[in-house]
Design a protein around this motif. Sequence first.
Motif, short mmCIF file in Angstrom:
data_model
loop_
_atom_site.label_atom_id
_atom_site.label_comp_id
_atom_site.label_asym_id
_atom_site.label_seq_id
_atom_site.Cartn_x
_atom_site.Cartn_y
_atom_site.Cartn_z
N THR A 82 16.22 -33.96 106.94
CA THR A 82 15.26 -34.17 108.03
C THR A 82 14.97 -35.68 108.09
N PRO A 83 14.29 -36.12 109.12
CA PRO A 83 13.89 -37.54 109.15
C PRO A 83 13.09 -37.94 107.91
N ASP A 84 12.18 -37.07 107.49
CA ASP A 84 11.44 -37.37 106.25
C ASP A 84 12.37 -37.44 105.05
N GLY A 85 13.30 -36.52 105.00
CA GLY A 85 14.26 -36.52 103.91
C GLY A 85 15.10 -37.79 103.89
N ALA A 86 15.51 -38.19 105.08
CA ALA A 86 16.33 -39.40 105.19
C ALA A 86 15.54 -40.64 104.76
N THR A 87 14.28 -40.66 105.14
CA THR A 87 13.43 -41.79 104.76
C THR A 87 13.32 -41.89 103.24
N LEU A 88 13.08 -40.73 102.64
CA LEU A 88 12.95 -40.73 101.18
C LEU A 88 14.26 -41.12 100.51
N GLU A 89 15.36 -40.54 100.98
CA GLU A 89 16.65 -40.86 100.37
C GLU A 89 16.94 -42.35 100.48
N SER A 90 16.57 -42.88 101.60
CA SER A 90 16.80 -44.30 101.83
C SER A 90 16.02 -45.17 100.84
N ALA A 91 14.79 -44.75 100.59
CA ALA A 91 13.97 -45.50 99.62
C ALA A 91 14.54 -45.37 98.22
N LEU A 92 14.98 -44.17 97.87
CA LEU A 92 15.59 -43.96 96.57
C LEU A 92 16.87 -44.78 96.43
N PHE A 93 17.62 -44.79 97.52
CA PHE A 93 18.84 -45.61 97.50
C PHE A 93 18.48 -47.08 97.27
N GLY A 94 17.43 -47.50 97.92
CA GLY A 94 16.97 -48.88 97.72
C GLY A 94 16.66 -49.16 96.26
N ASP A 95 16.04 -48.21 95.57
CA ASP A 95 15.74 -48.38 94.15
C ASP A 95 17.02 -48.62 93.33
N LEU A 96 18.03 -47.81 93.59
CA LEU A 96 19.27 -47.95 92.84
C LEU A 96 20.04 -49.18 93.28
N SER A 97 20.05 -49.43 94.56
CA SER A 97 20.93 -50.48 95.05
C SER A 97 20.45 -51.87 94.66
N SER A 98 19.13 -52.03 94.52
CA SER A 98 18.69 -53.36 94.11
C SER A 98 19.24 -53.67 92.72
N ARG A 99 19.24 -52.66 91.86
CA ARG A 99 19.76 -52.88 90.51
C ARG A 99 21.27 -53.06 90.51
N LEU A 100 21.95 -52.22 91.24
CA LEU A 100 23.42 -52.28 91.19
C LEU A 100 23.95 -53.53 91.88
N SER A 101 23.35 -53.90 92.99
CA SER A 101 23.85 -55.11 93.65
C SER A 101 23.55 -56.35 92.80
N ALA A 102 22.43 -56.33 92.09
CA ALA A 102 22.16 -57.43 91.17
C ALA A 102 23.21 -57.47 90.06
N ALA A 103 23.61 -56.30 89.60
CA ALA A 103 24.64 -56.24 88.56
C ALA A 103 25.97 -56.76 89.09
N TYR A 104 26.33 -56.38 90.30
CA TYR A 104 27.56 -56.89 90.91
C TYR A 104 27.51 -58.41 90.97
N ALA A 105 26.35 -58.90 91.41
CA ALA A 105 26.22 -60.35 91.56
C ALA A 105 26.28 -61.05 90.21
N GLU A 106 25.61 -60.47 89.24
CA GLU A 106 25.56 -61.10 87.93
C GLU A 106 26.92 -61.12 87.26
N ALA A 107 27.62 -60.01 87.39
CA ALA A 107 28.93 -59.93 86.75
C ALA A 107 29.98 -60.70 87.54
N GLY A 108 29.74 -60.84 88.83
CA GLY A 108 30.69 -61.58 89.67
C GLY A 108 31.55 -60.65 90.50
N ASN A 109 31.83 -61.07 91.70
CA ASN A 109 32.65 -60.28 92.64
C ASN A 109 33.93 -59.75 92.03
N GLU A 110 34.53 -60.60 91.22
CA GLU A 110 35.86 -60.25 90.71
C GLU A 110 35.80 -59.09 89.71
#
Lengths: 159, 159
Positions: free
Chosen positions: B104-132
């Motif tokens: 539902t729209p509410d479900g999508a909103t929540l999933e999006s926020a949860l994704f944000g929680d994970l993605s901030s960490r994972l994208s930081a890890a990608y950046a820290e380790a390097g693209n390669e």
Amino acid sequence: MADPIPCPFNESDIRRGIELIYFGYSHLTRMADQRLETQGLGRAHHRVLYFISRQPGLNVSELLRLLNVTKQSLSRVLGELTQRGLVELRTSAQDRRQRLLFLTPDGATLESALFGDLSSRLSAAYAEAGNESVPGFWAILTSLIAEEDRAMVQALDGG
Amino acid sequence: MADPIPCPFNESDIRRGIELIYFGYSHLTRMADQRLETQGLGRAHHRVLYFISRQPGLNVSELLRLLNVTKQSLSRVLGELTQRGLVELRTSAQDRRQRLLFLTPDGATLESALFGDLSSRLSAAYAEAGNESVPGFWAILTSLIAEEDRAMVQALDGG
DNA sequence: AAAAATAGGACAGTGATGTTGACGTATTAA
DNA sequence: TTAATACGTCAACATCACTGTCCTATTTTT
């Protein structure tokens, strides 16, 4: 790295990473399930055996911290393992309050077999993906670990 | 690859991989725990929201297979999510036995926020380790997934 | 020396999430 | 028409984790 760098990765790259970690972890972990079940043990027992094997003589608090669980939770599993003669507790000479954890020969044999279950899969993955993939794999996973836990994790390799 | 290749990795490399997967997964997953708790939901709920978001309109069997759980287990979680108005079941026009799953729209909103929680960490890890590092990371995790499940996992990316 | 802090252990109850077995209805395929 | 399939439900149980509380022995601090 003082400035926030614009994220060069798109949502798809991130979701792919999330999914691969989830599935990769799940598949790897499953490799030991059959043997664990045969032994009447579970994954929590496996983790305890694994880390004691990795760091013989670690104390209870250290293991709690490694596993990030409560003492009661650990106590149940540890109690079962000592009852089963797979783990041995020895009072520390330096601090008689502490219990140092060791695998018994039977415990070591089992841990070794469990390790074999995981390692056949992981080494095949290393080989399939290619040598040059391994450092990147390590680097990203390392970067996922919170700073305050990295030293602890890296100390596993010191032994 | 027809011949078994002598494993160029030693035990230490393998154990390091095992540990990094364990800790990496654990740390990443934890990133969403606070928000989940605030919502009165757990990790199983999160996984359901995630995969429905990833593949809107998938049917129950498909989700069972993705999550590798029994229908009873899923049923409880799914029931809670529909009760909460986060997920919606629609009968398939092609096969009236099937239930297609949507957020539902509410479900999508929540999933999006949860994704944000994970993605901030994972994208930081990608950046820290390097693209390669990223392709190697993906390659090894992919190789950990059993052959019969790879297509299913890769199809997530197709949408 | 006494008080405070710490390490570990135990008891008890609860919760999240997973499993197995069984049964049933509606729908689709053979 | 029969058999297979998709989903749903009920029930009981298992694994593994949590919180709170209490206790003893030991070490550290006052």
